[in-house]
Design a protein around this motif. Structure first.
Motif, short mmCIF file in Angstrom:
data_model
loop_
_atom_site.label_atom_id
_atom_site.label_comp_id
_atom_site.label_asym_id
_atom_site.label_seq_id
_atom_site.Cartn_x
_atom_site.Cartn_y
_atom_site.Cartn_z
N ARG A 55 14.59 26.46 -10.62
CA ARG A 55 14.26 26.42 -9.40
C ARG A 55 15.80 25.93 -8.72
O ARG A 55 16.65 25.72 -9.16
CB ARG A 55 13.39 25.19 -8.94
N CYS A 57 17.45 23.54 -5.66
CA CYS A 57 16.91 22.47 -5.13
C CYS A 57 16.76 22.56 -3.73
O CYS A 57 17.63 23.15 -3.11
CB CYS A 57 18.21 21.40 -5.60
N GLU A 58 15.65 21.98 -3.35
CA GLU A 58 15.56 22.12 -1.82
C GLU A 58 16.34 21.18 -1.03
O GLU A 58 16.51 21.46 0.16
CB GLU A 58 13.91 21.73 -1.63
N SER A 67 12.93 20.52 -8.44
CA SER A 67 13.19 20.42 -7.11
C SER A 67 12.72 19.21 -6.70
O SER A 67 11.50 19.11 -6.56
CB SER A 67 12.97 21.83 -6.48
#
Length: 196
Positions: A55, A57-58, A67
């Motif tokens: 993913r 990371c947001e 995330s």
């Protein structure tokens, strides 16, 4: 080329990776075919797992299997008050290997490059502006290229005079010999000299 379309497709895909051209990709594929059980099957399984698990990371833009990433999830990371801004995930990983400390990161996803059609909207700059107020220091770890320095100046202007913005030191590398350094590096090292 003989060997079938599956092999040719594998060579073409590997040749797209950085540092691999068609000849290197061909050698890698032939080696994997020779070691099918030891290399190709585990590699295929690892790629399948990575596709499913990796993913972005947001928060910071790092890549991880979760995330927020392990760095953003670590509560000790915010104690230093330092946010290091990097161009790409590979730069983040390099700083982590170097032991940058209990810092947090922000990955831009590239640099401003008008010649390549990359403008401010193409980079992760809006979230940087939102995050910057939470940190006492913003360290710009841009590459010492024209585009890297242009991006650093743009970020400094965008964050405004209220933010403490620093950059990585530039100059003579450890173990470097003056005779082998370019003039730009030597000039920067002279301007950034420090008292002993």
């Amino acid at each position: 080329m003989s060997g079938g379309p599956e092999i040719e497709q594998l060579i073409q895909l590997l040749a797209r990776l950085p540092g691999l051209g068609p000849r290197s990709a061909r050698r890698a594929v032939l080696h994997m075919i020779k070691k099918k059980e030891q290399l190709m099957l585990p590699l295929s399984a690892a790629l399948d797992r990575a596709v499913a698990a990796v993913r972005t990371c947001e928060i910071c833009g790092n890549v991880d299997t979760a995330s927020p990433c392990s760095i953003c999830s670590d509560p000790r990371r915010g104690e230093s008050g330092i946010l290091i801004v990097v161009e790409d995930v590979s730069d983040l990983w390099a700083l982590e290997r170097a032991g940058a400390g209990q810092v947090r990161y922000h990955v831009l996803g590239g640099v401003l490059s008008p010649l390549d059609g990359i403008g401010p909207d193409d980079l992760n700059l809006d979230s940087l502006a939102r995050r910057a107020g939470d940190y006492s220091e913003i360290v710009l770890a841009m590459n010492a290229t024209v585009d890297g320095q242009t991006t650093a100046h743009y970020i400094t202007d965008r964050l405004g005079p209220g933010a403490k913005v620093t950059r990585l030191a530039h100059g003579v590398p450890i173990g470097g010999e003056l005779d082998y350094l370019d003039e730009g590096t030597l000039s920067q090292a002279l301007r950034a000299r420090t008292q002993i």
